[in-house]
Every structure is written in C-alpha cells, then in structure tokens.
Design a protein around this motif. Structure first.
Motif, short mmCIF file in Angstrom:
data_model
loop_
_atom_site.label_atom_id
_atom_site.label_comp_id
_atom_site.label_asym_id
_atom_site.label_seq_id
_atom_site.Cartn_x
_atom_site.Cartn_y
_atom_site.Cartn_z
N UNK A 9 -42.35 0.95 3.36
CA UNK A 9 -42.91 2.01 2.53
C UNK A 9 -41.77 2.79 1.88
N UNK A 10 -42.03 3.26 0.68
CA UNK A 10 -41.03 4.05 -0.04
C UNK A 10 -41.14 5.52 0.34
N UNK A 11 -40.02 6.19 0.33
CA UNK A 11 -40.00 7.64 0.50
C UNK A 11 -40.30 8.22 -0.88
N UNK A 12 -41.35 9.00 -0.98
CA UNK A 12 -41.75 9.53 -2.29
C UNK A 12 -42.19 10.98 -2.16
N UNK A 13 -42.35 11.61 -3.30
CA UNK A 13 -42.88 12.97 -3.38
C UNK A 13 -42.02 14.00 -2.65
N UNK A 14 -40.72 13.84 -2.70
CA UNK A 14 -39.81 14.84 -2.15
C UNK A 14 -39.51 15.85 -3.24
N UNK A 15 -39.50 17.10 -2.88
CA UNK A 15 -39.23 18.17 -3.85
C UNK A 15 -37.73 18.40 -3.95
N UNK A 16 -37.13 18.13 -5.12
CA UNK A 16 -35.70 18.39 -5.29
C UNK A 16 -35.42 19.89 -5.26
N UNK B 3 -18.21 -2.01 3.88
CA UNK B 3 -19.30 -1.07 3.60
C UNK B 3 -18.81 0.01 2.64
N UNK B 4 -19.76 0.68 2.02
CA UNK B 4 -19.46 1.85 1.19
C UNK B 4 -20.54 2.89 1.45
N UNK B 5 -20.16 4.14 1.28
CA UNK B 5 -21.08 5.25 1.47
C UNK B 5 -20.98 6.16 0.26
N UNK B 6 -22.13 6.53 -0.28
CA UNK B 6 -22.19 7.41 -1.44
C UNK B 6 -23.14 8.56 -1.11
N UNK B 7 -22.67 9.77 -1.29
CA UNK B 7 -23.47 10.97 -1.04
C UNK B 7 -23.82 11.59 -2.39
N UNK B 8 -25.08 11.95 -2.56
CA UNK B 8 -25.47 12.54 -3.84
C UNK B 8 -26.50 13.65 -3.67
N UNK B 9 -26.51 14.53 -4.63
CA UNK B 9 -27.53 15.59 -4.68
C UNK B 9 -28.56 15.17 -5.73
N UNK B 10 -29.80 15.11 -5.34
CA UNK B 10 -30.89 14.72 -6.24
C UNK B 10 -31.46 15.98 -6.86
N UNK B 11 -31.44 16.01 -8.17
CA UNK B 11 -31.97 17.17 -8.88
C UNK B 11 -33.29 16.88 -9.59
N UNK B 12 -33.60 15.61 -9.74
CA UNK B 12 -34.86 15.22 -10.37
C UNK B 12 -35.36 13.97 -9.66
#
Length: 112
Positions: A5-12, A96-105
């Motif tokens: 299942x996808x993770x959806x409907x998270x409020x940025x 491996x690689x790791x990327x951290x991001x801030x989701x704004x939209x």
C-alpha cells in the motif's frame, strides 16, 4: 520488505528518508533485522509510514516518512538502528545511498 500500500494523504510539510541499496537476495539475518527495525521505527513519535520495493537484480528503495526533523533524528540516533546500520555495512550491502528531503507539496490518486 516490500509494501503493498502507498503512503498517501500526508499533510505537508513532512520529511522523507530515501534509502536506496544494492544487496544480494536474502542475506543471512537480514529479514529478521528488517522486521525488527520496522517495529522499532513505528514506535517513534512522528513516524508516518514507509514504502519499500526491491528489484530481482537486488536494487531496493525504501522511503520513510517523518512529521519533523526531530522524529527523523530520533530514528537516526536509535541505538538498535545504528547497530543494524553497522551490520549492513559489514555484511549485507554492496552499496547504498541515503537522501533526506523536506516535502512541501504532496498529492495522491487512488482508483476506486
């Protein structure tokens, strides 16, 4: 650890940790440790969920979602998680690689 299942409907805003890895199929001890890490991260306040997939060639991608930087930091600093990371570098991962991001939209779609 492949999610269905996808993770959806998270409020940025919220944060993502995108972990991409290359490893052989089913290395010894990996599945048990992965399951244990899933249980631990779910206990961290601010953890929102994850999605994970792996190709037959050994490339895996896991995206974990966190409400804020503090919850992401709590996961990074968790002693059992750090131990699993060391074991991963020593035994399981070829790269491996790791990327951290801030989701704004964010938006999603699901067929009924």
């Amino acid at each position: 650890m492949t999610t269905s299942r996808l993770v959806a409907d998270l409020e940025p805003p919220y944060y993502t940790a995108v972990f991409t890895s290359l490893r052989p199929d089913n290395p010894e001890g990996y599945a048990e440790t992965s399951e244990h890490m899933q249980e631990i991260v779910k206990q961290i306040p601010g953890f929102l969920g994850y999605e994970s997939a792996r190709t037959p060639g050994g490339i895996g991608i896991t995206v974990a979602y966190f409400r804020d930087e503090e919850s992401l930091t709590a996961w990074r600093q968790n002693a059992e998680h750090q131990s699993a990371q060391r074991r991963g570098r020593e035994q399981w991962y070829d790269a491996y690689s790791l990327h951290i991001g801030k989701v704004e939209r964010s938006y999603s779609f699901e067929r009924e």
